[in-house]
Design a protein around this motif. Structure first.
Motif, short mmCIF file in Angstrom:
data_model
loop_
_atom_site.label_atom_id
_atom_site.label_comp_id
_atom_site.label_asym_id
_atom_site.label_seq_id
_atom_site.Cartn_x
_atom_site.Cartn_y
_atom_site.Cartn_z
N VAL A 1 37.44 29.39 73.74
CA VAL A 1 36.64 29.22 72.53
C VAL A 1 36.42 30.55 71.81
O VAL A 1 36.67 30.67 70.61
CB VAL A 1 35.29 28.55 72.86
N VAL A 2 35.97 31.56 72.53
CA VAL A 2 35.65 32.84 71.89
C VAL A 2 36.91 33.59 71.49
O VAL A 2 37.00 34.13 70.38
CB VAL A 2 34.75 33.70 72.81
N HIS A 3 37.91 33.62 72.38
CA HIS A 3 39.13 34.37 72.10
C HIS A 3 40.26 33.53 71.50
O HIS A 3 41.27 34.09 71.06
CB HIS A 3 39.64 35.05 73.38
N GLY A 4 40.13 32.22 71.52
CA GLY A 4 41.18 31.37 70.98
C GLY A 4 42.48 31.43 71.77
O GLY A 4 43.57 31.30 71.22
N LEU A 5 42.36 31.60 73.09
CA LEU A 5 43.55 31.69 73.94
C LEU A 5 44.18 30.31 74.14
O LEU A 5 43.53 29.28 73.97
CB LEU A 5 43.20 32.31 75.29
N HIS A 6 45.44 30.33 74.51
CA HIS A 6 46.20 29.11 74.77
C HIS A 6 46.31 28.82 76.27
O HIS A 6 46.39 27.66 76.68
CB HIS A 6 47.61 29.25 74.17
N ARG A 7 46.32 29.88 77.10
CA ARG A 7 46.56 29.73 78.54
C ARG A 7 45.71 30.71 79.33
O ARG A 7 45.57 31.87 78.95
CB ARG A 7 48.04 30.00 78.83
N LEU A 8 45.16 30.22 80.43
CA LEU A 8 44.49 31.09 81.41
C LEU A 8 45.20 30.92 82.74
O LEU A 8 45.71 29.84 83.06
CB LEU A 8 43.01 30.72 81.55
#
Length: 179
Positions: free
Chosen positions: A118-125
């Motif tokens: 949400v905060v960083h708008g990442l696609h994958r962790l």
């Protein structure tokens, strides 16, 4: 502060460093298992010691983990290896011995997922952990992470090679589970 059900993730305070250094960084086995590197002692106050956070480093967000009810420090967490092009990052955490087995790890992973997606708008962790770290495997899987592979004999820990499990979670999977 980022808040979960049980924990808050906040900036590292100077008073956190000696506690984390003693209880996590001072434990030879925990350090070897968590970092994949040989343990070495650090002089109190050393600027290169683990858990010391200076200026923001590219691709790493360091947090202290606190119990929301008591405010007590229960560990450390980070989002590291952030790649802004691929929109991916890695999740890591360490809990003080007195905080283990209380469900904090699952909540920490949940808060880091929110922060990353949400905060960083990442696609994958991604999470990498030793194959016998059942607490971390459980915390990851409870948050929707999927086992993607095993790197056999990839970590030298206190005289033996151990396997590492790689787990991944995509934002679409995380959003679907939250709905």
């Amino acid at each position: 502060m980022l808040k979960g059900d049980k924990v808050g993730l906040r900036a590292r305070h100077e008073t956190d460093i000696p506690v984390l250094q003693e209880e996590l960084g001072g434990d030879v086995l925990v350090t070897a298992r968590a970092t994949g590197m040989p343990w070495r002692p650090f002089t109190p106050g050393a600027t290169e010691a683990p858990f010391v956070v200076g200026d923001a480093k590219d691709g790493v967000a360091h947090f202290s983990v606190v119990d929301l009810e008591s405010g007590d420090l229960v560990g450390a967490a980070n989002l590291w290896g952030t790649d802004t092009y691929l929109r991916s990052a890695h999740v890591g955490l360490g809990l003080r011995p007195s905080a283990r087995g209380k469900g904090y790890a699952t909540d920490v992973v949940a808060v880091l997922c929110h922060y990353g997606f949400v905060v960083h708008g990442l696609h994958r962790l991604q999470i990498e952990t030793l194959a016998d770290n059942f607490a971390m495997l459980r915390a990851a899987e409870r948050n929707g992470f999927v086992r993607e592979g095993v790197r056999r004999g990839s970590h030298w820990v206190m005289g033996e090679f151990l396997d590492e499990v790689i787990l991944g979670l995509l934002v679409d999977e995380w959003q679907a589970a939250a709905a």
